[in-house]
Design an enzyme around this catalytic site. Structure first.
Site, mmCIF file in Angstrom:
data_model
loop_
_atom_site.group_PDB
_atom_site.id
_atom_site.type_symbol
_atom_site.label_atom_id
_atom_site.label_comp_id
_atom_site.label_asym_id
_atom_site.label_seq_id
_atom_site.Cartn_x
_atom_site.Cartn_y
_atom_site.Cartn_z
ATOM 1 N N LYS A 124 -2.296 -3.203 6.516
ATOM 2 C CA LYS A 124 -3.140 -2.027 6.247
ATOM 3 C C LYS A 124 -4.604 -2.372 6.417
ATOM 4 O O LYS A 124 -5.354 -1.684 7.107
ATOM 5 C CB LYS A 124 -2.907 -1.511 4.812
ATOM 6 C CG LYS A 124 -1.508 -1.036 4.545
ATOM 7 C CD LYS A 124 -1.364 -0.506 3.135
ATOM 8 C CE LYS A 124 -1.589 -1.548 2.055
ATOM 9 N NZ LYS A 124 -0.584 -2.634 2.069
ATOM 10 N N THR A 125 -5.015 -3.447 5.777
ATOM 11 C CA THR A 125 -6.420 -3.832 5.860
ATOM 12 C C THR A 125 -6.782 -4.201 7.293
ATOM 13 O O THR A 125 -7.865 -3.878 7.782
ATOM 14 C CB THR A 125 -6.703 -4.996 4.893
ATOM 15 O OG1 THR A 125 -6.303 -4.595 3.583
ATOM 16 C CG2 THR A 125 -8.174 -5.348 4.870
ATOM 17 N N ASP A 146 -9.999 1.413 1.517
ATOM 18 C CA ASP A 146 -8.922 0.433 1.314
ATOM 19 C C ASP A 146 -8.493 0.477 -0.162
ATOM 20 O O ASP A 146 -9.273 0.892 -1.023
ATOM 21 C CB ASP A 146 -9.419 -0.978 1.684
ATOM 22 C CG ASP A 146 -8.256 -1.940 1.964
ATOM 23 O OD1 ASP A 146 -7.086 -1.521 1.875
ATOM 24 O OD2 ASP A 146 -8.533 -3.119 2.293
ATOM 25 N N GLU A 147 -7.291 0.043 -0.455
ATOM 26 C CA GLU A 147 -6.763 0.002 -1.830
ATOM 27 C C GLU A 147 -6.920 1.371 -2.515
ATOM 28 O O GLU A 147 -7.339 1.470 -3.665
ATOM 29 C CB GLU A 147 -7.494 -1.076 -2.662
ATOM 30 C CG GLU A 147 -7.537 -2.457 -2.034
ATOM 31 C CD GLU A 147 -6.264 -3.270 -2.259
ATOM 32 O OE1 GLU A 147 -5.311 -2.747 -2.871
ATOM 33 O OE2 GLU A 147 -6.234 -4.429 -1.774
ATOM 34 N N GLN A 160 1.164 -1.182 -5.685
ATOM 35 C CA GLN A 160 0.133 -2.153 -6.066
ATOM 36 C C GLN A 160 -0.953 -1.525 -6.927
ATOM 37 O O GLN A 160 -2.057 -2.048 -7.032
ATOM 38 C CB GLN A 160 -0.490 -2.784 -4.823
ATOM 39 C CG GLN A 160 0.475 -3.660 -4.053
ATOM 40 C CD GLN A 160 -0.202 -4.365 -2.897
ATOM 41 O OE1 GLN A 160 -1.053 -5.223 -3.094
ATOM 42 N NE2 GLN A 160 0.149 -3.989 -1.685
ATOM 43 N N ARG A 186 1.444 -12.160 -2.561
ATOM 44 C CA ARG A 186 0.284 -12.894 -2.043
ATOM 45 C C ARG A 186 0.728 -14.116 -1.246
ATOM 46 O O ARG A 186 -0.048 -14.721 -0.518
ATOM 47 C CB ARG A 186 -0.649 -13.382 -3.189
ATOM 48 C CG ARG A 186 -1.304 -12.322 -4.059
ATOM 49 C CD ARG A 186 -1.996 -11.276 -3.272
ATOM 50 N NE ARG A 186 -1.128 -10.114 -3.094
ATOM 51 C CZ ARG A 186 -1.303 -9.190 -2.165
ATOM 52 N NH1 ARG A 186 -2.296 -9.281 -1.316
ATOM 53 N NH2 ARG A 186 -0.475 -8.167 -2.056
#
Ligand code: ATP
Ligand code: MG
Length: 764
Positions: A32-33, A219-220, A250, A603
């Site tokens: 995504k990022t 983002d996020e 998340q 992660r």
């Protein structure tokens, strides 16, 4: 356009769809990022937008900087000026400075930190005749923050909130905002609130920004709160070129007012939005991905996604239980070194590629200590290192004075901490007296007192301080004194602990916990002197930043990051999931904790190690711990259970240098703390004797047995590790009043006792 070649078709679609609303909703590590960054590059490369026409909101300023660098790399040229790339807060400050007068401020307004905010609130509370002890400023600050997170100005707070803060919340909120205006200041929540209010009240200004900021990227997105959501929606309504990326699994900032519903509402707010789903995970191996998916599956009300990865094989997620937190830190330290040297097999893994992610920052101490001892370079992300923290340095200054009363630097540091009525003048007088007679500051103070050179309240308090140092020093000279008791005595008699107990700032509880951690750290040393030397040496051995270092950070701080090897320690019920979060928010809190677990596992790229300890010292007492309920949710097929070190003559215990973790030491400590009775330890033993250790999924309902908390009824016989047998006299939530046979009636959190018949089974 080489940057497009690096993308999969779904990502490319999201990048190419420059105009109109786009929502990219996908699991961890699906790029995504990466897609968001490529989109910025594409906007610039195609000339669709100039750098100052792009509003890109990232989660931290660090992420914004990194994104800028990545954009420059992909473009092959440096990007001059992308003024609108940053966090909600940093961008809001920019806007607010330009229009401060419309918010009743001057453009040079100050931004208060939490300490200032609380001080101000305290003044208002006192002026309102409210007992601050019963109604702490911290509580009011929490109420006001939550209102600001929802973009409620004092006038907009609904009447349903009238009972907040003992019915005085709304009134104090209004006064607080007025005070801030008079002071030409705002707090963090105001930055967003003022901008939203400004946009709502001045359509002309809003229109101007809508014209300028033609492309918006976020983002996020799952962690935006209502105020941030409104802020974005107002700005995006102009061109409607908004691209948001996020992952409902998340969302970990519910406690700060984030509403995952924002992401789900996107398609309603922006009809015709292109929704892009990404399913391929490029970060992790199949085992890691499966473990994370297994855990998060237990949450209800998810959008649900399937993730897959081409990275087949690799090591399973490793699970290991330890005797206690120190053992856990030792083992992880050794593992990190083994990985670094490549002696575990496989390619060596550099220290920059390894991270330890903890649930609570007080967990960091054990690691820092161990790493300092073995000289393993580390960095703490998002906070100072343990021994650099204010309270730790203060406490150590006291210890230094006790060991060497002539340590003038230590004297200076703490002579008026806590406040002893010794202002600058008094302190200068002490300095002068000492200098004239060529003595230490402590002796100078003694002489000045004798000569009556200190007046007022300060004299008595300084006298007590000097006497204290004498007493503590004398004790260090006694054979066989307990340095741990001495440390506790020093912190107590000096009033240092009391100072933080009386402090109502949000940081105070953490500082008190750190002080307890500090005392705990002393256990590994023979005396205070030895401990101080240890710390002094390591502080000097500060490594350069160019050196590779292991990262230690909280799970919250790890969002969006990735590391080849990740360690996840402290997976114990109460620590993770955090008891506080469950107490405060029930099932919702538990689900947020589970999302944190998902963030943690995802992660990791190649190696993920989860660990827990059977025993932890909590508030100075040994507490037996139960492995986290999340461990039961790990899918068996993707987990490898390792044998705890030092147990059953395990290979690790035998091979470890100096034989630490060896059986005798464990016996020692077991006798000391009587921990063989701990249910956590028993469960650990059962688990490590059968492989695989995780229970099959069916055996446990995915919805968490919060019921376990209150599985006792009145009259039940129970056993507590410290107080022995007793009967449940009353039940209040998860707390039990227990009439112990020997220790009288005590209030105990339910999970710290076991049914008596269970305890009877213990073979000791
Ligand atoms: P998170 O949810 O954790 O924020 P994310 O969805 O933002 O994750 P990224 O950080 O963008 O994921 O990407 C994860 C990793 O996968 C990065 O190392 C990235 O470079 C890599 N990656 C992403 N897309 C691709 C692709 N199409 N081909 C190869 N690697 C990719
Ligand atoms: Mg990301």
């Amino acid at each position: 356009m080489p940057y497009l070649d690096d993308l999969n078709p779904a990502q490319r679609a999201a990048v190419l769809a420059l105009d109109g609303p786009v929502l990219m909703l996908a699991g961890a590590g699906t790029g995504k990022t990466k897609a968001l960054t490529s989109r910025i590059v594409h906007l610039l490369a195609t000339g669709k937008a100039r750098p100052n026409e792009i509003l890109a909101v990232t989660f931290t300023n660090k992420a914004a900087r990194e994104m800028k660098e990545r954009v420059a790399r992909m473009l092959g040229q440096s990007v001059e000026g992308m003024p609108w790339m940053g966090t909600f807060h940093s961008i809001s400050v920019k806007i607010l400075r330009r229009h401060a007068e419309l918010a009743g401020l001057k453009s040079n307004f100050t931004i208060l930190d939490t300490d200032d905010q609380l001080r101000l609130l305290k003044q208002l509370i006192v002026a309102a005749g409210i007992d601050e002890k019963r109604w702490p400023a911290r509580m009011l600050a929490g109420v006001i923050d939550s209102w600001k997170n929802r973009a409620w100005t004092p006038a907009k707070v609904p009447s349903s909130e009238a009972s907040a803060y003992n019915n005085r919340g709304t009134e104090l909120y209004e006064q607080y905002q007025e005070r801030l205006r008079t002071l030409n200041a705002c707090d963090f929540g105001d930055l967003l609130l003022h901008v939203v209010t400004l946009f709502q009240a001045h359509p002309d200004i809003l229109a101007q920004y809508q014209r300028w900021l033609r492309y918006i990227l976020v983002d996020e997105y799952q962690d935006t709160n209502v105020a941030q959501y409104l802020w974005l929606r107002l700005l995006a309504q102009g061109h409607r070129n908004i691209c948001c990326v996020g992952d409902d699994d998340q969302s970990i900032y519910g406690w700060r007012g984030a509403e995952v519903g924002n992401i789900l509402r996107f398609e309603k707010d922006f009809p015709g939005a292109e929704v892009v789903r990404l399913e391929q995970n490029y970060r992790s191996t199949e085992h890691i991905l499966a473990a994370a998916s297994g855990v998060i599956a237990a949450n209800a009300g998810r959008l649900g996604k399937t993730l897959w990865t081409e990275a087949q094989g690799g090591e399973k997620v490793r699970l290991i239980g330890h005797w206690d937190g120190e053992e856990e830190a030792r083992w992880i330290g050794d593992e990190i070194e083994a990985l670094q040297r490549g002696t575990r097999g496989g390619q060596p893994v550099g220290l920059n590629d390894q991270a330890i992610l903890v649930r609570a920052s007080h967990q960091m101490r054990a690691f820092e200590d161990r790493f300092l001892t073995i000289g393993l370079p580390y960095r703490v992300i998002g906070g100072p290192r343990f021994y650099e923290r204010l309270e730790i340095r203060d406490a150590m200054a006291y210890f230094r004075l006790a060991v060497s009363p002539d340590d003038d630097l230590a004297f200076e540091r703490v002579v008026n901490t806590p406040k002893r009525g010794l202002g600058d003048k008094a302190q200068q007088d002490i300095q002068r007296t000492a200098r004239v007679s060529g003595m230490s500051l402590l002796e100078g103070a003694r002489e000045l007192l004798a000569a009556g050179g200190i007046g007022g309240k300060g004299a008595g308090q300084l006298r007590a301080f000097v006497a204290g140092v004498d007493r503590w020093h004398a004790k260090t000279l006694q054979q066989g004194h307990s340095h741990i008791e001495l440390a506790e005595q020093i912190l107590e008699e000096s009033g240092y602990t009391a100072m933080w107990q009386a402090d109502k700032t949000p940081e105070a509880p953490g500082r008190l916990e750190n002080l307890k951690e500090l005392v705990k750290a002393l256990e590994q040393f023979e005396n205070l002197q030895g401990f101080l030397e240890h710390v002094a040496l390591i502080m000097e051995n500060e490594t350069e930043d160019a050196v590779e270092k292991v990262s230690i950070m909280t799970l919250h701080a790890a969002k969006g990051l990735e590391f080849p090897a990740v360690f996840l320690p402290g997976w114990e019920d109460g620590l993770f999931p955090s008891q506080r979060s469950m107490d405060e928010s029930g099932l919702k809190g538990l689900e947020e904790e589970r999302r944190l677990a998902y963030v943690g596992i995802t992660r990791a790229e190649h190696l993920c190690t989860i660990s827990f300890a059977a025993n932890r010292r909590v508030y100075g007492q040994w507490q037996s711990q139960l492995p986290s309920r999340f461990i039961d949710e790990l899918p068996v097929a993707h987990v490898d259970v390792l044998t705890p070190p030092g147990l059953y003559g395990g290979a690790y215990g035998a091979a470890a240098p100096g034989g630490f973790g060896g059986g005798s030491r464990i016996e020692d400590r077991a006798t000391k703390a009587d921990v063989y009775n701990s249910p956590g330890w028993r469960r650990l033993q059962e688990r490590s004797s059968q492989r695989p250790v995780s229970q099959p999924r069916e055996s446990r309902s995915p919805v968490i047995d919060l019921a376990a908390v209150s599985s006792f009824t009145e009259g039940d016989r129970v056993f507590h590790q410290k107080f022995g047998y007793g009967s449940v006299a009353a039940i209040e939530g998860d707390k039990l009043d227990i009439a112990f046979d020997k220790a009288g009636v005590k209030k105990i959190v339910a999970r710290f006792v076991v049914a008596a018949h269970e305890a009877d089974d213990v073979p000791f």
